[in-house]
Design a protein around this motif. Structure first.
Motif, PDB file in Angstrom:
ATOM      1  N   VAL A  16       0.858  -1.230   0.008  1.00 41.71           N
ATOM      2  CA  VAL A  16       0.039   0.034  -0.028  1.00 41.71           C
ATOM      3  C   VAL A  16       0.958   1.336  -0.102  1.00 41.71           C
ATOM      4  CG1 VAL A  16      -1.746   1.234   1.299  1.00 41.71           C
ATOM      5  CG2 VAL A  16      -1.803  -1.133   1.226  1.00 41.71           C
ATOM      6  N   VAL A  17       1.839   1.138   0.875  1.00 42.12           N
ATOM      7  CA  VAL A  17       2.816   2.496   0.747  1.00 42.12           C
ATOM      8  C   VAL A  17       4.130   1.972   0.902  1.00 42.12           C
ATOM      9  CG1 VAL A  17       1.010   3.899   1.890  1.00 42.12           C
ATOM     10  CG2 VAL A  17       2.811   2.420   3.528  1.00 42.12           C
ATOM     11  N   MET A  18       5.199   2.822   0.803  1.00 45.33           N
ATOM     12  CA  MET A  18       6.460   2.723   0.866  1.00 45.33           C
ATOM     13  C   MET A  18       6.983   3.522   2.120  1.00 45.33           C
ATOM     14  SD  MET A  18       9.776   1.450   0.007  1.00 45.33           S
ATOM     15  CE  MET A  18       9.760   1.061  -1.593  1.00 45.33           C
ATOM     16  N   TYR A  19       7.338   2.838   3.194  1.00 44.17           N
ATOM     17  CA  TYR A  19       7.722   3.334   4.517  1.00 44.17           C
ATOM     18  C   TYR A  19       9.027   4.001   4.255  1.00 44.17           C
ATOM     19  CZ  TYR A  19       7.251   4.287   9.549  1.00 44.17           C
ATOM     20  OH  TYR A  19       7.226   4.870  10.755  1.00 44.17           O
ATOM     21  N   ARG A  20       9.556   5.083   4.326  1.00 47.49           N
ATOM     22  CA  ARG A  20      11.115   5.507   4.364  1.00 47.49           C
ATOM     23  C   ARG A  20      11.419   6.029   5.469  1.00 47.49           C
ATOM     24  NH1 ARG A  20      13.135   5.756  -1.022  1.00 47.49           N
ATOM     25  NH2 ARG A  20      11.495   5.115  -2.362  1.00 47.49           N
ATOM     26  N   VAL A  21      12.667   6.217   5.910  1.00 47.44           N
ATOM     27  CA  VAL A  21      13.183   6.696   7.014  1.00 47.44           C
ATOM     28  C   VAL A  21      14.716   6.958   6.829  1.00 47.44           C
ATOM     29  CG1 VAL A  21      14.106   6.028   9.379  1.00 47.44           C
ATOM     30  CG2 VAL A  21      12.176   4.724   8.290  1.00 47.44           C
ATOM     31  N   ALA A  22      14.780   8.175   7.570  1.00 48.62           N
ATOM     32  CA  ALA A  22      16.134   8.998   7.179  1.00 48.62           C
ATOM     33  C   ALA A  22      16.281   9.736   8.749  1.00 48.62           C
ATOM     34  CB  ALA A  22      16.053  10.257   6.307  1.00 48.62           C
ATOM     35  N   PRO A  23      17.745  10.013   9.185  1.00 49.53           N
ATOM     36  CA  PRO A  23      18.109  10.541  10.216  1.00 49.53           C
ATOM     37  C   PRO A  23      17.425  12.014  10.014  1.00 49.53           C
ATOM     38  CG  PRO A  23      19.908   9.369   9.287  1.00 49.53           C
ATOM     39  CD  PRO A  23      18.872   9.155   8.393  1.00 49.53           C
ATOM     40  N   THR A  24      17.086  12.570  10.935  1.00 47.81           N
ATOM     41  CA  THR A  24      16.535  14.090  10.850  1.00 47.81           C
ATOM     42  C   THR A  24      17.486  15.081  10.449  1.00 47.81           C
ATOM     43  OG1 THR A  24      15.249  13.661  13.051  1.00 47.81           O
ATOM     44  CG2 THR A  24      15.494  15.854  12.377  1.00 47.81           C
ATOM     45  N   ALA A  25      18.946  14.967  10.627  1.00 49.66           N
ATOM     46  CA  ALA A  25      19.838  15.791  10.306  1.00 49.66           C
ATOM     47  C   ALA A  25      19.999  15.840   8.838  1.00 49.66           C
ATOM     48  CB  ALA A  25      21.390  15.486  10.961  1.00 49.66           C
ATOM     49  N   VAL A  26      19.949  14.293   8.125  1.00 48.79           N
ATOM     50  CA  VAL A  26      19.977  14.193   6.805  1.00 48.79           C
ATOM     51  C   VAL A  26      19.052  14.921   6.251  1.00 48.79           C
ATOM     52  CG1 VAL A  26      20.048  12.565   4.842  1.00 48.79           C
ATOM     53  CG2 VAL A  26      21.500  12.150   6.849  1.00 48.79           C
ATOM     54  N   LEU A  27      17.852  14.596   6.681  1.00 53.81           N
ATOM     55  CA  LEU A  27      16.601  15.324   5.999  1.00 53.81           C
ATOM     56  C   LEU A  27      16.754  16.772   6.042  1.00 53.81           C
ATOM     57  CD1 LEU A  27      13.771  15.006   4.837  1.00 53.81           C
ATOM     58  CD2 LEU A  27      12.871  14.998   6.886  1.00 53.81           C
ATOM     59  N   ARG A  28      17.278  17.469   7.294  1.00 54.71           N
ATOM     60  CA  ARG A  28      17.422  18.795   7.340  1.00 54.71           C
ATOM     61  C   ARG A  28      17.925  19.305   6.373  1.00 54.71           C
ATOM     62  NH1 ARG A  28      14.554  22.328   7.837  1.00 54.71           N
ATOM     63  NH2 ARG A  28      13.509  21.558   9.751  1.00 54.71           N
ATOM     64  N   SER A  29      19.206  18.693   6.143  1.00 55.26           N
ATOM     65  CA  SER A  29      20.405  19.149   5.259  1.00 55.26           C
ATOM     66  C   SER A  29      19.903  19.089   3.709  1.00 55.26           C
ATOM     67  CB  SER A  29      21.556  18.219   5.012  1.00 55.26           C
ATOM     68  OG  SER A  29      21.348  17.025   4.850  1.00 55.26           O
ATOM     69  N   ARG A  30      19.100  18.239   3.366  1.00 54.17           N
ATOM     70  CA  ARG A  30      18.325  18.210   2.004  1.00 54.17           C
ATOM     71  C   ARG A  30      17.212  19.039   1.888  1.00 54.17           C
ATOM     72  NH1 ARG A  30      20.263  12.702   0.760  1.00 54.17           N
ATOM     73  NH2 ARG A  30      22.534  13.000   1.184  1.00 54.17           N
ATOM     74  N   VAL A  31      16.318  19.231   2.831  1.00 54.81           N
ATOM     75  CA  VAL A  31      15.315  20.091   2.608  1.00 54.81           C
ATOM     76  C   VAL A  31      15.760  21.700   2.663  1.00 54.81           C
ATOM     77  CG1 VAL A  31      13.622  18.485   3.136  1.00 54.81           C
ATOM     78  CG2 VAL A  31      14.478  20.140   4.853  1.00 54.81           C
ATOM     79  N   SER A  32      16.568  22.121   3.410  1.00 59.14           N
ATOM     80  CA  SER A  32      16.829  23.632   3.659  1.00 59.14           C
ATOM     81  C   SER A  32      18.564  23.457   3.918  1.00 59.14           C
ATOM     82  CB  SER A  32      16.328  24.041   4.787  1.00 59.14           C
ATOM     83  OG  SER A  32      16.801  23.541   5.793  1.00 59.14           O
ATOM     84  N   PRO A  33      19.279  23.457   2.531  1.00 59.14           N
ATOM     85  CA  PRO A  33      20.630  23.177   2.314  1.00 59.14           C
ATOM     86  C   PRO A  33      20.969  24.343   2.718  1.00 59.14           C
ATOM     87  CG  PRO A  33      19.765  23.291   0.158  1.00 59.14           C
ATOM     88  CD  PRO A  33      18.543  23.021   1.172  1.00 59.14           C
ATOM     89  N   ALA A  34      22.167  24.638   3.311  1.00 62.54           N
ATOM     90  CA  ALA A  34      22.885  26.047   4.007  1.00 62.54           C
ATOM     91  C   ALA A  34      23.102  26.735   2.639  1.00 62.54           C
ATOM     92  CB  ALA A  34      24.459  25.597   4.402  1.00 62.54           C
ATOM     93  N   ARG A  35      22.902  28.087   2.553  1.00 61.29           N
ATOM     94  CA  ARG A  35      23.319  28.895   1.608  1.00 61.29           C
ATOM     95  C   ARG A  35      24.588  29.279   1.371  1.00 61.29           C
ATOM     96  NH1 ARG A  35      18.871  31.839  -0.733  1.00 61.29           N
ATOM     97  NH2 ARG A  35      16.862  31.250   0.033  1.00 61.29           N
ATOM     98  N   PRO A  36      24.961  29.177   0.428  1.00 56.07           N
ATOM     99  CA  PRO A  36      26.391  29.726  -0.058  1.00 56.07           C
ATOM    100  C   PRO A  36      26.752  30.972   0.552  1.00 56.07           C
ATOM    101  CG  PRO A  36      25.235  29.843  -2.034  1.00 56.07           C
ATOM    102  CD  PRO A  36      24.477  29.463  -0.805  1.00 56.07           C
ATOM    103  N   GLN A  37      27.993  30.971   1.053  1.00 55.17           N
ATOM    104  CA  GLN A  37      28.457  32.393   1.700  1.00 55.17           C
ATOM    105  C   GLN A  37      28.540  33.328   0.610  1.00 55.17           C
ATOM    106  OE1 GLN A  37      29.047  32.803   4.968  1.00 55.17           O
ATOM    107  NE2 GLN A  37      28.403  30.871   5.338  1.00 55.17           N
ATOM    108  N   LEU A  38      28.258  34.732   1.030  1.00 56.06           N
ATOM    109  CA  LEU A  38      28.219  35.932   0.054  1.00 56.06           C
ATOM    110  C   LEU A  38      29.766  36.368   0.110  1.00 56.06           C
ATOM    111  CD1 LEU A  38      25.015  37.822   0.512  1.00 56.06           C
ATOM    112  CD2 LEU A  38      25.489  36.159  -1.254  1.00 56.06           C
ATOM    113  N   GLY A  39      30.581  36.168  -0.821  1.00 57.25           N
ATOM    114  CA  GLY A  39      31.839  36.575  -0.890  1.00 57.25           C
ATOM    115  C   GLY A  39      32.131  37.060  -2.294  1.00 57.25           C
TER     116      GLY A  39
END
Length: 180
Positions: free
Chosen positions: A125-148
């Motif tokens: 019925v569904v595919m149940y997927r799991v990820a560490p919170t830190a990995v998910l956070r890094s993928r959904v809101s990656p750090a913006r590049p430094q303005l330089g």
């Protein structure tokens, strides 16, 4: 024995903590009419187990079901009817409580387990997927590049390209003076 059987399903911790967790789970199931731990023996040895509980199909689909959590069989007891006995216990538990659905989850990579459940009539019925919170956070809101200096130079190049594209589009949009 349950700690060995469910070693890949319990939390990563010291083995004594895993055993303590399973003791709590078994005691909780024994005290609740909505939970049950079923252990199947074969020739006097623990061959397999499953944790059963009454729940809903999902938090937004409130249809009651029996969840058959981690039905597992030791390798040496496969093809001896142990898995079928575990799922029979799940069906009996559902019938005791007047519940129309039994759900289970098996490892996605276990072709044998998935085929076994399909033969018993359990459809995916569904595919149940799991990820560490830190990995998910890094993928959904990656750090913006430094303005330089490098980022500023890239921005100027992109702005120049956009300007050139606009100018070219405007030239192409103008009517040809010789045809007017």
């Amino acid at each position: 024995m349950l700690a060995d059987l469910w070693s890949d399903a319990v939390r990563r911790a010291d083995p004594s903590e895993q055993v303590a967790d399973l003791e709590l789970i078994v005691k909780g199931a024994a005290a609740s009419p909505e939970q049950r731990v079923v252990v199947v023996e074969y020739d006097g040895q623990v061959a397999g187990a499953v944790y059963l509980r009454i729940a809903t199909l999902s938090p937004i689909n409130l249809e009651p079901c029996v969840q058959s959590i981690h039905p597992r069989v030791f390798d040496q007891y496969r093809r001896h009817g142990v898995g079928r006995a575990l799922m029979d216990a799940a069906a009996a538990f559902a019938e005791e409580h007047g519940i129309l659905h039994v759900v289970t989850a098996v490892p996605h990579a276990s072709r044998e387990a998935n085929r076994f459940m399909a033969r018993l009539g359990l459809a995916p019925v569904v595919m149940y997927r799991v990820a560490p919170t830190a990995v998910l956070r890094s993928r959904v809101s990656p750090a913006r590049p430094q303005l330089g200096a490098e980022s500023g130079a890239r921005s100027r190049v992109l702005a120049t390209r956009r300007s050139l594209r606009r100018a070219r589009a405007e030239r192409l949009a103008l009517p040809d003076p010789e045809q007017a």
